[in-house]
Enzyme design. Structure first.
Site, PDB file in Angstrom:
ATOM      1  N   ASP A  41     -69.753  25.321   3.646  1.00 40.05           N
ATOM      2  CA  ASP A  41     -71.147  24.872   3.648  1.00 40.05           C
ATOM      3  C   ASP A  41     -71.484  24.355   2.265  1.00 40.05           C
ATOM      4  OD1 ASP A  41     -73.734  24.375   4.347  1.00 40.05           O
ATOM      5  OD2 ASP A  41     -74.337  26.467   4.537  1.00 40.05           O
ATOM      6  N   ASP A 134     -73.155  18.476   6.174  1.00 39.88           N
ATOM      7  CA  ASP A 134     -72.813  19.303   5.025  1.00 39.88           C
ATOM      8  C   ASP A 134     -72.095  20.596   5.352  1.00 39.88           C
ATOM      9  OD1 ASP A 134     -75.011  20.444   6.238  1.00 39.88           O
ATOM     10  OD2 ASP A 134     -76.023  20.949   4.372  1.00 39.88           O
ATOM     11  N   GLU A 135     -71.641  20.785   6.585  1.00 39.04           N
ATOM     12  CA  GLU A 135     -70.923  22.011   6.900  1.00 39.04           C
ATOM     13  C   GLU A 135     -69.934  21.781   8.039  1.00 39.04           C
ATOM     14  OE1 GLU A 135     -73.179  25.208   8.717  1.00 39.04           O
ATOM     15  OE2 GLU A 135     -74.797  23.819   9.234  1.00 39.04           O
TER      16      GLU A 135
END
Length: 267
Positions: A41, A134-135
């Protein structure tokens, strides 16, 4: 106990500091080199990209979003300390953090940076499951022979590479299934690396709140609280059939997660 320096990537027996570089950023765990399901993350991704591209923002609270009538998309950790949260009305966020710099999001830039991070993850394993820009989950099972290093080392190398090449940091969660890997990645942000091993799973979860479960929003949480379920220990007192009768498919999922069980594959 197996240990890894998150700065120089030296592996060694447990110690307070790395014997090679002397730094204290060390992770030690009995199952460190045996686990292969990970969740990465990025740390305050949008805001971090803006700070990277505009160094004048580095030490300032940054909020990504529209004008005063809009809502907060996300915020950097400085702003979060003041209480700013995603989806908060912008006027409320500015009341909490009046010195914040509000930046309009640049989605095309975030998408391109996300693609660069994805390419780095693809270098580690072909089994990558993005959740958002983003993860992502990664399954590094069987990659030690390819890379000559266990998954934990390669994951530490990934976030170091992100920092060196992109100027962005990320947090790693490493465990034996997706549920616990995602939980672990949120335990020590930013720049965290947390491990939840199989042997400690039940003890780790026992007193944790059920809101820790990904997908349990406020509505589900309220429904659970009406039946006296607030922690994993509360869930463990219920029979599977009773949970299913009360909550349907979610009840069966909760029964398994209360025991640290998650059979979903990274895909």
């Amino acid at each position: 106990m197996p240990a890894l320096c998150l700065d120089c990537l030296t592996t060694f027996d447990a110690g307070v500091r790395c014997p090679a570089c002397g730094r204290p950023r060390v992770i030690a765990h009995p199952e460190l080199f045996d686990l292969s399901i990970a969740h990465m993350d990025c740390d305050a991704f949008y805001a971090s990209v803006e700070k990277r591209d505009d160094p004048s923002l580095r030490d300032k609270p940054v909020i990504i979003g529209g004008g005063r009538r809009g809502v907060v998309s996300t915020a950097c950790y400085i702003a979060r300390i003041k209480g700013v949260r995603s989806a908060m009305p912008m006027f409320k966020a500015l009341e909490l953090c009046p010195d914040a710099v509000v930046v309009k999001g640049r989605m095309s830039v975030y998408v391109e940076v996300s693609r660069e991070i994805r390419r780095m993850m693809d270098d580690l394993t072909p089994v990558v499951e993005p959740l958002s820009l983003d993860e992502a989950f990664m399954d590094l099972t069987g990659t030690e022979r390819l890379h000559g290093a266990p998954p934990a080392v390669m994951l530490a190398r990934l976030v170091r590479r992100m920092q060196e090449e992109l100027g962005l940091s990320g947090s790693i969660g490493l465990s034996h299934n997706k549920f616990l890997a995602k939980v672990a990645s949120d335990l020590d942000k930013p720049r965290g690396f947390s491990v939840i091993g199989a042997a400690e799973t039940m003890a780790f979860l026992r007193d944790k709140p059920v809101r820790m479960i990904w997908g349990v929003g406020q509505q589900t949480q309220n429904a659970l609280e009406k039946t006296g379920i607030r922690t994993f220990s509360d869930l463990l007192r219920w029979e599977k059939a009773d949970l299913v009768a009360r909550f349907g498919g979610m009840g069966e999922r909760l029964w398994h997660l209360a025991r640290g069980e998650d059979r979903r594959r990274v895909s």
